[in-house]
Write an enzyme that holds these catalytic residues in place. Structure first.
Site, PDB file in Angstrom:
ATOM      1  N   LYS A  87      -6.416   4.709 -10.538  1.00  0.00           N
ATOM      2  CA  LYS A  87      -6.963   3.880  -9.467  1.00  0.00           C
ATOM      3  C   LYS A  87      -7.696   4.786  -8.473  1.00  0.00           C
ATOM      4  CE  LYS A  87      -5.246  -0.071  -6.814  1.00  0.00           C
ATOM      5  NZ  LYS A  87      -4.037  -0.677  -6.243  1.00  0.00           N
TER       6      LYS A  87
HETATM    7  C1  E4P Z   1      -4.603  -3.889  -5.007  1.00  0.00           C
HETATM    8  O1  E4P Z   1      -4.456  -3.310  -6.053  1.00  0.00           O
HETATM    9  C2  E4P Z   1      -3.793  -3.667  -3.821  1.00  0.00           C
HETATM   10  O2  E4P Z   1      -2.601  -3.026  -4.209  1.00  0.00           O
HETATM   11  C3  E4P Z   1      -3.347  -4.925  -3.144  1.00  0.00           C
HETATM   12  O3  E4P Z   1      -3.698  -6.073  -3.868  1.00  0.00           O
HETATM   13  C4  E4P Z   1      -3.573  -4.989  -1.686  1.00  0.00           C
HETATM   14  O4  E4P Z   1      -3.007  -6.177  -1.180  1.00  0.00           O
HETATM   15  P1  E4P Z   1      -2.721  -6.422   0.374  1.00  0.00           P
HETATM   16  O5  E4P Z   1      -4.039  -6.663   1.041  1.00  0.00           O
HETATM   17  O6  E4P Z   1      -1.847  -7.637   0.391  1.00  0.00           O
HETATM   18  O7  E4P Z   1      -2.059  -5.177   0.887  1.00  0.00           O
END
Ligand code: E4P
Length: 217
Positions: A87
């Site tokens: 990622k």
């Molecule tokens: C994406 O991979 C992130 O981990 C995540 O969806 C972020 O979500 P949030 O905005 O609820 O922190």
């Protein structure tokens, strides 16, 4: 549509896996910290623990912000388990690192995407997944779902293989709306998945069926 769970909580990952509908997991440094997983070695071990629960892709985020650091970190993460997806943040060096990994056939997830232009760049760099954060856009009075529609339109125009991973999903209606638009994947909390189960007519209907069965026995 693939269902990923967005957590580092092993019990919740097991719960979703046991339902038989889980296709993968996304994590980020904040989700790791929330579970009290800190320090390089503990975090690396936790990724392996997650991979041992699920069968699908597990996104593991780099914390470097320069391309050399991202490549070094990404290579170490990829060696942990064949389910690991690297990622990478949507910054210039993240795009370079994405191109590096995609040309080697290593899966990537470009994260922190908030515009169609950023999603176009991720696809050009060969990302396996692009993660537009719909909940965080909604949080600032901007239509997150509209971004999913725009990216779907652009990717379909050119036949990009990059999968749209609707991220920052906060609730069940986000999941349904993303499915209507044609997001390839959604990642959200367990509650957003379990919400799909709920309908009062199902509960009432089941209660009546069971009561009627008892009458005849
Ligand atoms: C994406 O991979 C992130 O981990 C995540 O969806 C972020 O979500 P949030 O905005 O609820 O922190």
């Amino acid at each position: 549509m693939k269902f990923f769970i967005d957590t580092a909580n092993l019990d919740q990952i097991k719960d979703a896996q046991d339902m038989g509908i889980l296709d993968g997991v996304t994590t980020n440094p904040s989700l790791m910290a929330k579970e009290g997983i800190t320090g390089h070695d503990n975090i690396m071990k936790h990724y392996v623990d997650i991979c041992n629960i699920v069968e699908g892709d597990v996104s593991a985020e780099v914390i470097s912000t320069d391309v050399d650091g991202m490549i070094r970190e990404g290579e170490a993460l990829a060696e942990l388990h064949d389910q690991i997806v690297i990622k990478l943040p949507m910054i210039k060096d993240g795009v370079k690192a994405c191109k590096h990994f995609s040309s080697k056939g290593i899966k990537t997830n470009v994260t922190l995407v908030f515009s169609a232009g950023q999603a176009l760049l991720a696809a050009k760099a060969g990302a396996t997944y692009v993660s537009p954060f719909i909940g965080r856009l909604d949080d600032i009075s901007t239509d997150g779902l509209n971004l999913i529609s725009e990216i779907r339109h652009i990717y379909d125009n050119y036949g990009f293989d990059t999968q749209i991973l609707a991220a920052s999903v906060r609730h069940t209606m986000h999941v349904i709306d993303c499915a209507k638009i044609g997001a390839d994947v959604m990642t959200g909390p367990l509650s957003s998945i379990e919400g799909l189960l709920k309908h009062p007519l199902t509960d009432m209907g089941l209660a009546k069926f069971l009561a009627d069965y008892k009458k005849g026995n």
